[in-house]
Design a protein around this motif. Structure first.
Motif, short mmCIF file in Angstrom:
data_model
loop_
_atom_site.label_atom_id
_atom_site.label_comp_id
_atom_site.label_asym_id
_atom_site.label_seq_id
_atom_site.Cartn_x
_atom_site.Cartn_y
_atom_site.Cartn_z
N VAL A 28 0.21 -8.51 -5.54
CA VAL A 28 0.64 -7.71 -4.39
C VAL A 28 -0.55 -7.45 -3.47
O VAL A 28 -0.49 -7.69 -2.26
CB VAL A 28 1.26 -6.37 -4.86
CG1 VAL A 28 1.59 -5.52 -3.64
CG2 VAL A 28 2.48 -6.62 -5.70
N VAL A 77 6.20 -7.35 -7.12
CA VAL A 77 6.44 -5.91 -7.08
C VAL A 77 7.38 -5.52 -8.20
O VAL A 77 7.13 -4.57 -8.94
CB VAL A 77 7.01 -5.50 -5.70
CG1 VAL A 77 7.65 -4.13 -5.80
CG2 VAL A 77 5.91 -5.48 -4.67
N ALA A 122 5.64 -2.33 -2.11
CA ALA A 122 4.63 -1.92 -3.06
C ALA A 122 4.66 -0.40 -3.24
O ALA A 122 4.72 0.09 -4.38
CB ALA A 122 3.25 -2.37 -2.59
N TYR A 159 0.19 -6.20 -9.89
CA TYR A 159 -0.58 -5.65 -8.78
C TYR A 159 -1.57 -6.60 -8.13
O TYR A 159 -1.69 -6.61 -6.91
CB TYR A 159 -1.27 -4.35 -9.19
CG TYR A 159 -0.27 -3.34 -9.60
CD1 TYR A 159 0.75 -2.99 -8.73
CD2 TYR A 159 -0.29 -2.80 -10.87
CE1 TYR A 159 1.71 -2.11 -9.12
CE2 TYR A 159 0.68 -1.91 -11.26
CZ TYR A 159 1.68 -1.56 -10.38
OH TYR A 159 2.64 -0.69 -10.76
N THR A 207 7.78 0.87 -5.08
CA THR A 207 7.82 0.60 -6.52
C THR A 207 6.78 1.44 -7.24
O THR A 207 7.02 1.93 -8.33
CB THR A 207 7.54 -0.88 -6.83
OG1 THR A 207 7.15 -1.51 -5.64
CG2 THR A 207 8.74 -1.54 -7.44
N ARG A 237 5.58 -5.53 -11.32
CA ARG A 237 4.38 -4.70 -11.31
C ARG A 237 3.12 -5.54 -11.48
O ARG A 237 2.22 -5.21 -12.23
CB ARG A 237 4.44 -3.64 -12.40
CG ARG A 237 5.78 -2.96 -12.46
CD ARG A 237 5.61 -1.50 -12.64
NE ARG A 237 6.73 -0.82 -11.98
CZ ARG A 237 6.76 0.47 -11.76
NH1 ARG A 237 5.74 1.22 -12.09
NH2 ARG A 237 7.79 1.01 -11.16
#
Lengths: 299, 200, 349, 314
Positions: D281, D273, B51, D278, B54, D276
């Motif tokens: 994640v 990831v 995370a 989020y 990136t 993207r």
């Protein structure tokens, strides 16, 4: 010979070290009479611990027995295999060790550990626990039932030493080896433990200590060890009242316990214990030429 | 490999300082630091690293920082445990009884006794971090092309694993060799240091 | 007289009566009504409710003094608070009440500067000699450590180390060794040398001969007595070895469960103990003479747990002379002779 | 015991809370506008404003944090940006695969590690001991992803004993277990070495204790001495290492899941990831932190059972 439970003759033990063999026991001879209490005194490094380990067959891997004999009730122990030795431990031989705090597994209950040592007896667990409780009563442990569920860390040192004695007596030993059992205890507890051991009539005890007072209080016979040999042996009253060997004499003199009134300097034992990788021939006590001490003419 | 050494170096210094403070400082601070350390080690490292890398964009310093951040708790805990074990030991008491001050106790008496086990763990960690770095590069988020990296080479080969397995085998070998040699270096070091620290 | 119905007196200061100074010519150290309590953390719900259990009383109203150049022995079983008292004097253990006066300067719980002064003029020898030596420093560095802490100029560190080492009968060559390379007796000598580095007025020795063979014990004791004669240092000797006490101390103080029970000249106390506990302690000591074997232990049972301190006289649970009075009321200190005081309702004759 | 449990529980909650806050702050601190990142550069201003309100992004930081925490506490981890599914559903589907992998890996590691450690300790100094020592060290040194690749290469591609990818057919237990073998091996191998070393050294240490001598002096059978008197204590450090290890095992499974293409949490996070995504994640991080805290709790309980003294430690 039958009146001796233990009969050690000319025992030699050495440890392999980088500097060559360390000859810890050099011709030790010792007998323990049936039903009597024999004491061994000596300073650290004199070979007391090695002697116990040799009797129990628990010498470390780098030890080598160079000769001699250890007889328990006439049976030769040297040369016995591990299985035979294990049969004797906790059956004919029992050990009370120096530090009661370290002698028990800290994560098992007292009851569990004392039940385990009776594993040879094919009796129900309840009966084994009853035997423990009876023995606890005999060694003066108050509230015996509750102690079974306690962990060693929850009991005091004096109490644990009583438990250790109970454990040893549970095995009805022919020879009870007590390795400095009072060193870690206060004087009042030491007196209690000595009285307790004294009260086990008929139990043959080999009592190891560096505390002369304890040996004088408890034992019938005494053997004085120095640098891997027994330098003097005899009835306690005789040896302590009239020591013949110069080492014994100095050992007793250096103990402040023998002086009624204090002050002044204590006699000491000059020189060093000889290096046992190259032991001197003849009397081990002879080499320090500086033995002259306060007008004492020496041996 | 530079990444591994750099990040471990940072982590050791920071971890030692935090550990010393947590171990010798006031109790509440120790507990607070312990909670923070536990939280960090509870974060799933690789996922978090993924995370972070990136989000912040891959780069040498991001990588070093992330790895250091996650290796700090290990060192800090070790130093804290050692410090706690030593803070009530007789020789520290003796120093206090002679009137030694806080910095003196910390740096002259505590630190030298803590550093031995720390070095050992450090050498054991270097191969792990090398592996980690290679792993992250393998996933394409470590060091970016065109800077060559063992991990990215492996990734190139992995695509063709069924056709040219040897490519994978050979690009993996340097990693194996590097980690193994560091490990055995660490072992040798440990064997030299350990008896001394044990007896001391 | 306190009210007998007041229940167990928990760390109530003892009736203020200064001890007769005994052999004191100049008071070096005066301990007055010293109390040490440590908080006992309760269970979580107790803590949330703000009802912590009462703190443990380690020392209760200890009053003692020590003159320059004398040796005072502090005896008692383990758990009696001997070591705590030593630590409190050195400022290593905070105390909640009472005061310590060292060379006329009063030390209370706080104030680093004053402790700093005491630590320059007094030193402590710890029970475990090897463990009390910082393992990564050489012997030479260790013995000169107090000098560098207090910024005392020393011309040549090696020479100074050599001087200190030879003072305690060690070869100056030892300076390069590390603590783990020392034998028990050698380590003990190094701690003595370190304690004497600042030429202190007072040395607190916690079990200085524990775990040593009799011959080595004799050497250490001789060393300490010799240094006292030459340098005039006072010793507070903590030990449970009564033979040692009798041999080296001028006065002795007996501690039981954090209370002083008897203080007096060693010769007087050992010859004629007045407190039953002192008498039992003396009788428990195994005699080296096999002809004088005791019939049985002089004292049954063990020291009660600090968690479960008996009310009244702390010793009543093991005392054969205990009466109802002992069970309810803490005895006061009473002089029985010149310089000999006892805290007992029924002192021995 | 109860007090101990409660304290441990509070600590576990604290750790999860800390992890949640950490991941929230991280997402918050993303350089650039999260909306742009989420919606891409081609989104209209209207869409952005709508999304901003939808996500509560116009609120100040503490309010956002509080909202995030309350939602997490209610078991709501947000919505997948791409698929629109609740994050909880996605993670819930992936979770069993990862947990199974971690447990299998750890189980193998424990079994092999303890066995090797015992052999090493019993035959201390022998050839077997040295071989085990070198092997253990090598196992620790090898990066798990390399182990995964090599084992894939050897056992799946070359020998074709095990499937190379996937988690096995749903509902078919045998296939599932079959597919689990290689990844579990890859994940657990490093731990075999680690555990073997710890077991060996702590066994040797326990064997030196005085009470072991007492046990021998009473002639207890060697088997009883080893299992009841020695191993029980020697395992305490192992268990606490395993508790910490479970966390790193969980994240270590990322590699295994990617290489063996298993649909576990690691795989989900990796994809998220790269995309993207989020919410996914951060949700995954919260869940893994929770698993870690749970593992620590279980560890503490087990050590407490093995050694009653540890209750007092915290």
């Amino acid at each position: 010979m039958a009146d001796n439970v233990l009969d050690i003759g000319d025992l030699h033990v050495s440890y392999a070290t980088d500097r060559g063999p360390l000859r810890v026991l050099r011709g030790v001879g010792l007998t323990v009479a049936t039903g009597g209490i024999t004491g061994i005194v000596g300073e650290s490094g004199c070979g007391k611990s090695t002697l116990i380990a040799a009797i129990l067959g628990l010498l470390p891997g780098n030890a080598e027995i160079g000769g001699g004999s250890i007889r328990l009730d006439g049976q030769e122990l040297l040369g016995l295999d591990e299985a035979g030795m294990r049969l004797l431990r906790g059956n004919g031989l029992a050990l009370i060790s120096q530090n009661p705090m370290a002698a028990f597994n800290p994560v098992l209950t007292i009851g569990r550990q004392l039940t385990d040592i009776q594993y040879r007896h094919a009796i129900p667990t309840a009966l084994k626990r009853q035997r423990i409780v009876d023995m606890f009563v005999r060694v003066g442990i108050v509230d015996p039932e509750r102690r079974l569920a306690a962990y060693p860390g929850q009991l005091s040192g004096g109490m644990l030493q009583r438990v250790a004695i109970a454990a040893a007596l549970l095995t009805r030993p022919r020879l009870l080896i007590a390795d400095e059992p009072t060193t870690a205890l206060d004087v009042t507890l030491e007196a209690q433990i000595l009285a307790l051991l004294r009260a086990q009539h008929g139990t043959t005890i080999l009592f190891i200590s560096h505390h002369l007072g304890a040996v004088a209080t408890l034992c019938d016979q005494v053997a004085v060890m120095y640098a891997g040999t027994v330098v003097e042996t005899g009835p306690v009253a005789k040896v302590f009242a009239d020591p013949r060997h110069p080492y014994t004499r100095r050992l007793i003199a250096a103990d402040p316990g023998h002086l009624a009134i204090g002050g002044g300097l204590l006699p000491t034992i000059p020189g060093r214990v000889p290096d046992l990788t190259q032991p001197p021939s003849g009397c081990v006590f002879a080499p320090p030429a500086a033995w002259r001490w306060r007008g004492d003419a020496g041996p | 490999m530079g990444v591994a050494l750099l990040s471990i170096g940072i982590a050791v210094v920071a971890g030692t300082l935090i550990g010393l403070v947590a171990g010798y400082g006031p109790r509440w601070l120790g507990m607070l630091l312990l909670l923070v350390l536990d939280t960090i080690s509870s974060l799933p490292m690789i996922m978090f690293a993924l995370a972070v890398l990136t989000l912040l964009g891959p780069g040498l310093w991001t990588l070093v920082g992330t790895i250091a951040f996650f290796t700090i708790p290990g060192y800090a805990r070790l130093v804290r445990a050692q410090t706690l074990a030593l803070r009530d030991s007789p020789f520290i008491q003796a120093e206090r009884s002679m009137g030694a001050g806080f910095p003196r106790i910390l740096f002259i008496h505590l630190l030298p006794n803590v550093i031995g086990p720390l070095l050992v763990v450090m050498t054991m960690d270097i191969p792990v971090v090398i592996g980690l770095e290679a792993g992250l590069s393998f996933l394409g988020i470590g060091i970016q092309p065109p800077t060559p990296s063992w991990g990215s080479m492996l990734n190139d080969g992995f695509v063709f694993i069924r056709n040219t397995p040897l490519l994978v085998v050979f690009s993996g070998l340097p990693i194996v060799l590097a980690t193994l040699s560091f490990t055995f270096l660490g072992e040798a070091l440990r064997e030299r240091l350990d008896p001394a620290t044990r007896r001391g | 007289m306190p009210d007998p119905d007041a229940g167990p007196a928990r760390c109530r200061p003892w009736p203020t009566r200064r001890l007769p100074p005994g052999v004191a010519m100049t008071g070096l150290l005066e301990i007055n009504e010293l109390c040490v309590r440590v908080p006992r953390p309760g269970a979580l719900w107790q803590r949330l409710g703000g009802r912590n259990p009462p703190p443990l009383e380690i020392l209760c109203g200890v009053t003692l003094d020590l003159a320059a150049g004398e040796t005072l022995a502090l005896v008692g079983e383990s758990g009696s608070g001997k070591t705590t008292l030593a630590r409190a004097i050195m400022g290593l253990q905070p105390f909640c009440a009472g005061s310590i006066r060292f060379e006329q300067a009063v030390l209370t719980g706080r104030g680093r500067r004053r402790w700093h002064r005491l630590r320059r003029r007094a030193a402590m020898i710890f029970q475990d000699a090897v463990a009390s030596l910082s393992p990564r420093l050489t012997v030479g560095r260790l013995v000169t450590e107090p000098l560098s802490i207090h910024g005392r100029p020393m011309g040549d560190r090696a020479a100074e180390a050599g001087r200190l080492l030879s003072m305690v009968g060690l070869s100056p060559d030892m300076a390069g060794r590390y603590p783990r390379e020392l034998s028990g007796g050698q380590a003990r000598r190094v701690t003595v040398a370190r304690a004497l580095a600042m030429e202190p007025r007072l040395v607190i020795a916690d079990e200085p001969t524990a775990g040593l063979d009799v011959s080595v014990q004799a050497e250490i004791l001789n060393l300490m007595t010799g240094l006292q004669r030459d340098l005039g240092v006072a010793y507070l000797l903590i030990t449970h070895n009564l033979a040692v006490v009798r041999h080296v101390s001028h006065r002795m103080a007996v501690l039981y469960l954090g209370h002083l029970v008897e203080v007096g000249a060693t010769a007087a106390v050992t010859a004629r103990p007045r407190h039953p506990y002192t008498a039992a302690l003396l009788a428990s000591e195994p005699s080296i003479d096999p002809a004088r074997r005791p019939a049985g232990p002089a004292l049954d049972g063990e020291v009660p747990s600090l968690f479960d301190r008996p009310p009244g006289c702390a010793f009543h649970t093991r005392c054969r002379r205990a009466t109802d009075l002992c069970r309810t009321l803490q005895p006061q200190f009473l002089p029985v002779d010149t310089g000999h005081v006892v805290a007992c309702h029924h002192p021995l004759d | 015991m109860t007090g101990f449990l409660i304290r441990r529980l509070f600590l576990a909650l604290g750790v999860v809370l800390g992890a949640t806050v950490a991941i929230f702050l991280l997402v918050y601190a993303i350089p650039g506008d999260p909306v742009t990142v989420a919606l891409g550069p081609r989104a209209t201003a209207e869409m952005r404003a709508h999304y901003r309100v939808l996500m509560g992004l116009e609120q100040p930081l503490p309010v956002q944090l509080w909202r995030f925490l309350t939602r997490v506490a209610q078991g709501d981890l947000g919505t997948d940006i791409w698929s629109g599914l609740p994050v909880t559903t996605i993670l819930w589907d992936a979770l069993p695969h990862t947990v199974a992998l971690a447990c299998a890996g750890l189980g193998t590691a424990l079994f092999l590690g303890i066995a090797l450690g015992c052999v090493g300790a019993a035959a201390k100094g022998s050839l077997a001991d040295h071989v085990i020592g070198v092997l253990s060290v090598s196992f620790i040194a090898l990066p798990p992803f390399l182990v995964a690749i090599y084992s894939l290469l050897i056992f799946a591609v070359t020998l074709n004993w095990f499937p190379a990818i996937g988690a096995g057919e749903a509902g078919n237990l045998g296939a599932r277990l079959h597919a689990l073998v290689l990844p579990a091996f890859a994940v657990g191998l490093g731990w075999v070495g680690y555990i073997a070393r710890i077991v060996r050294s702590s066994l040797i240490e326990v064997m030196r204790e005085k009470y072991m001598e007492t046990a021998r002096a009473f002639g207890l059978p060697p088997g009883m001495i080893l299992s009841r008197y020695a191993l029980r204590l020697a395992l305490v450090p192992v268990i606490s290492i395993v508790g910490v290890g479970f966390g790193s095992l969980l994240s270590g499974s990322v590699f295994a899941e990617i290489i063996f293409a298993r649909p576990g949490i690691g795989r989900v996070v990796y994809d998220a990831v790269l995309a993207r995504n989020y919410p996914v994640v951060s949700g995954a991080v919260v869940v893994t932190a929770g698993l870690y805290a749970l593992a620590m709790l279980v560890t503490d309980l087990v050590t407490g059972l093995l050694d009653h003294r540890t209750h007092a430690a915290l």
